[in-house]
Structure formats: structure tokens, C-alpha cells
Write an enzyme that holds these catalytic residues in place. Structure first.
Site, short mmCIF file in Angstrom:
data_model
loop_
_atom_site.label_atom_id
_atom_site.label_comp_id
_atom_site.label_asym_id
_atom_site.label_seq_id
_atom_site.Cartn_x
_atom_site.Cartn_y
_atom_site.Cartn_z
N SER A 1 1.98 -4.48 16.75
CA SER A 1 1.68 -3.77 15.51
C SER A 1 0.60 -4.45 14.69
CB SER A 1 2.95 -3.58 14.68
OG SER A 1 3.63 -4.80 14.54
N THR B 1 3.45 -6.84 12.07
CA THR B 1 2.44 -6.57 11.02
C THR B 1 2.55 -7.69 10.01
OG1 THR B 1 2.32 -4.18 11.16
CG2 THR B 1 2.00 -5.13 8.99
N THR C 1 -2.84 -5.00 10.15
CA THR C 1 -1.93 -4.18 10.95
C THR C 1 -2.69 -3.19 11.83
OG1 THR C 1 0.00 -2.70 10.77
CG2 THR C 1 -1.76 -2.33 9.21
N ARG D 1 -5.19 8.33 10.35
CA ARG D 1 -4.13 7.96 9.40
C ARG D 1 -4.30 6.50 8.95
NH1 ARG D 1 -0.11 3.74 8.95
NH2 ARG D 1 1.61 4.52 7.72
N VAL D 2 -4.18 6.28 7.66
CA VAL D 2 -4.21 4.92 7.12
C VAL D 2 -2.95 4.75 6.27
CG1 VAL D 2 -5.42 3.34 5.56
CG2 VAL D 2 -6.74 4.78 7.13
N GLY D 3 -2.31 3.61 6.41
CA GLY D 3 -1.08 3.35 5.65
C GLY D 3 -1.35 2.53 4.41
N ASP D 4 -0.34 1.82 3.99
CA ASP D 4 -0.43 1.02 2.76
C ASP D 4 -1.20 -0.28 2.93
OD1 ASP D 4 1.68 0.20 4.57
OD2 ASP D 4 2.25 -1.27 3.06
N THR E 1 5.56 -4.44 4.26
CA THR E 1 5.50 -3.99 5.65
C THR E 1 6.50 -2.84 5.78
OG1 THR E 1 5.77 -4.62 7.98
CG2 THR E 1 7.20 -5.74 6.41
N GLY E 2 6.30 -2.03 6.82
CA GLY E 2 7.19 -0.89 6.99
C GLY E 2 6.43 0.42 6.86
N GLY F 1 4.32 2.83 5.64
CA GLY F 1 3.28 2.75 4.61
C GLY F 1 3.28 3.91 3.64
N1 ASP Z 1 2.80 -0.80 6.72
C1 ASP Z 1 2.12 -0.49 7.94
C2 ASP Z 1 1.59 0.91 7.90
O1 ASP Z 1 2.28 1.78 7.40
C3 ASP Z 1 2.96 -0.60 9.16
C4 ASP Z 1 3.81 -1.78 9.30
O2 ASP Z 1 4.01 -2.61 8.43
O3 ASP Z 1 4.34 -1.87 10.37
O4 ASP Z 1 0.53 1.13 8.40
#
Ligand code: ASP
Length: 332
Positions: free
Chosen positions: A89, A191, A209, A219-222, A242-243, A245
């Protein structure tokens, strides 16, 4: 802000006297809170990072012990996970999007409040270092996609295929059903969000990450978004996430944690409240996704909290690098 300057500004911007006095009260509280949290001896150097990342934290700690800056430490620490092909990840070996492309997101923030990030970058492994270059050598804060890759190549980064055989196999297996569920693998995760305090007491942070496995292209996360995946205020502390996003983005989690610490909450209390903002939304079904935060304040007090079990973090403090199980919300 000094009281007098604030009043000048308040009347210049047309803020009413009532509003002005409300904000003044909170400024006064901040002053009071700062005094509360700045007693005792600050712990430094210190490094904290998401998941089971002893090598990354050890590398960052070594930088600090040799007198390096917090910024240098978090960059070097994150590079370890980006180069670790077994981690699925982050960096090389990260799981791809639905089309089979590995795209990376990263950001970095220094003690001056400067920030740089890259989003959805293909073929470049050390995106954390590209993010630092965006921060230090461009007039911008975010560079995305092809533009970010072009900038990296122009600055001496090499292009390489980030899709390893193991991740390709996993993607091919996933394609058979092509069932997209944004379920975070809550164990064996890597991550990395990292915060460090150097010998001078300065705080910096970084986050890198490959995002969610099998995400939609683009797609882009947090993780690369200021205030969501990472936030640092050198007067107060830092936080990183993390997690899933999408949930962090909707609650601007890392900024929230830093602001809660500014108001006097401990890092632990602030992390718990940020998780609360997600799980306490009316009707929120959080059973299938994970979000976790870590935080540190100016004194070197740390906090960590996740929705579900199995989130852990590495902490280098008082010369020892330890993996610690985080407390979590869903005990049912
Ligand atoms: N936070 C990251 C995202 O959503 C993913 C992760 O932490 O595993 O892109």
C-alpha cells in the site's frame, strides 16, 4: 494574534463586536492552553509512524540522532517504505487501480508550515522526495498526474514500473470478480504517515501511499491533502492518518486533531474525538472500513486511535523504537 491587532482587523473586516469578543475569548484560551501544555521537559528527538514500520522509524531516528532536521528525518523514513517492494500500500509494489496502474500520493510539511504534495503519480517510486521538491522549489503546493511525473523526471527522478509480480497477480485475481468494495485491509498495512520532532524541537510530517487497492483511475484519497492525511503546526503539534481516505477527507481529520490540541486536548483525546466525528455520524455504518490517526504535541506527548482493532504504530522515544497496539473504538 495580539488583542490590539485583532481588534483592528475585526473592525476592518466588518466583524461585529460580539463576534470579535467571542473570538478574543478563544484566543485567550489558546494562550492559557499553551501554558498548560508547555510545562515539563519536552521529549526530543521523537518519531512516530503509522503501522508496523520499525525500519522506517529507525531510519528517521538515526537522522535525528545525528543532528538532522525533522524534515530530513520524515523524508528519509518514508523512503524506506516506498522502496520496500513487499509493502502493498505504498511505493513500489503498491496494489494498482482497476486498470492495473500503480499511482502514488504523497505529501510533506515542515515546521514553517510549508507544504508540498504530489497526487496520482505513475512510475516514480520516491514520491515523498518529489513532494519535498514541490514544496521547496516550485511556487505551488500540489502537482498531479502527468505534470507531477514530468516535474520528477526533470529533477532527476527515474521512471520505473512500480507493479511487482505479486501485486499484478493480486490484481488479476481481483479482476475475476471485479467487485469494488472500499474495504481497508486492517492488518499487514504499510501506508506510512510519519511525524518527527528534532533536537531543536521543530516538528515536521510526511505521508506516502499507493492509496486504496483497485480504486477508480484518478482517485485520490486523504494522504496528500493538507489537513486530511497530514497537518503540522510547529506551535502545537502534528497529526497524520491512514485508512479509508474518503472518511478522513470528509472530516478534515488531521487539521481537526491539531486544532483540538491547540485548544488543550491531549494528542490521545484529540485522536479519539476525530474518530468520533466519523463513527458518530447519524446512521454511519463503519463496520467495513478502518481509519486511524496518530498525533504528537510540542511536548512529545503522543496519541493514537482507530475505529477497529489491529492498528499499530511505531514510536521512537527516549532512544527506543517500539511497535505499539493502538486503542480503538469498536470493541463490540
Ligand atoms: N489513506 C489512504 C487512502 O485513502 C489509504 C491508506 O491509508 O491505506 O488513499
Amino acid at each position: 494574534m495580539k488583542r490590539r491587532n485583532f481588534i483592528k482587523k475585526a473592525s476592518a473586516t466588518g466583524l461585529g463586536l460580539v463576534a470579535a469578543s467571542t473570538v478574543l475569548a478563544s484566543c485567550d484560551n489558546q494562550e492559557k492552553d499553551k501554558k498548560v501544555t508547555s510545562s515539563g521537559t519536552p521529549v526530543r528527538p521523537l518519531v512516530i509512524a503509522t503501522w508496523d514500520t520499525p525500519l522506517a522509524v529507525g531510519t528517521a531516528a538515526e537522522v535525528l540522532q545525528k543532528g538532522g532536521t525533522a524534515l530530513e528525518a520524515v523524508e528519509q523514513g518514508c523512503r524506506i517504505e516506498e522502496a520496500n517492494e513487499k509493502g502493498q500500500s505504498v511505493g513500489k509494489g503498491g496494489l494498482p487501480d482497476r486498470d492495473g496502474n500503480v499511482t502514488l500520493d504523497a505529501c510533506i510539511m515542515n515546521e514553517k508550515g510549508d507544504y508540498g504534495a504530489v497526487l496520482a503519480v505513475k512510475d516514480i517510486k520516491h514520491v515523498i522526495s518529489v513532494a519535498r521538491k514541490v514544496m521547496e522549489e516550485t511556487p505551488h503546493v500540489l502537482l498531479a498526474g502527468e505534470g507531477a511525473k514530468k516535474f520528477a523526471l526533470e529533477n532527476g527522478f527515474e521512471a520505473e514500473n512500480l507493479l511487482t509480480e505479486a501485486s499484478k497477480k493480486a490484481w488479476e485475481k481481483w479482476k475475476i470478480k471485479s467487485e469494488y468494495k472500499p474495504i481497508i485491509n486492517i492488518e499487514n498495512h504499510d501506508t506510512i504517515g510519519m511525524l518527527a520532532i528534532d533536537k531543536e524541537g521543530n516538528i515536521s510530517g510526511a505521508c506516502t501511499t499507493s492509496g486504496l487497492a483497485y480504486k477508480m483511475a484518478g482517485r485520490v484519497g486523504d494522504s496528500p491533502i493538507i489537513g486530511s492525511g497530514l497537518f503540522v503546526d510547529n506551535e502545537v503539534g502534528g497529526a497524520t492518518a491512514t485508512g479509508l481516505g474518503e472518511e478522513v477527507l470528509k472530516t478534515v481529520g488531521s487539521f481537526l486533531i491539531v486544532e483540538l490540541m491547540r485548544q488543550g486536548k491531549s494528542p490521545q483525546e484529540a485522536c479519539e474525538e476525530a474518530i468520533g466525528r466519523i463513527v458518530n455520524k447519524p446512521g454511519k455504518d463503519f463496520k467495513d472500513f478502518q481509519v486511524a490517526y496518530i498525533a504528537v504535541n510540542k511536548m512529545g506527548e503522543t496519541g493514537a486511535y482507530s475505529i477497529h482493532e489491529h492498528f499499530s504504530y511505531n514510536l521512537f522515544k527516549d532512544g527506543t523504537n517500539t511497535n505499539i497496539k493502538s486503542d480503538f473504538y469498536n470493541k463490540s
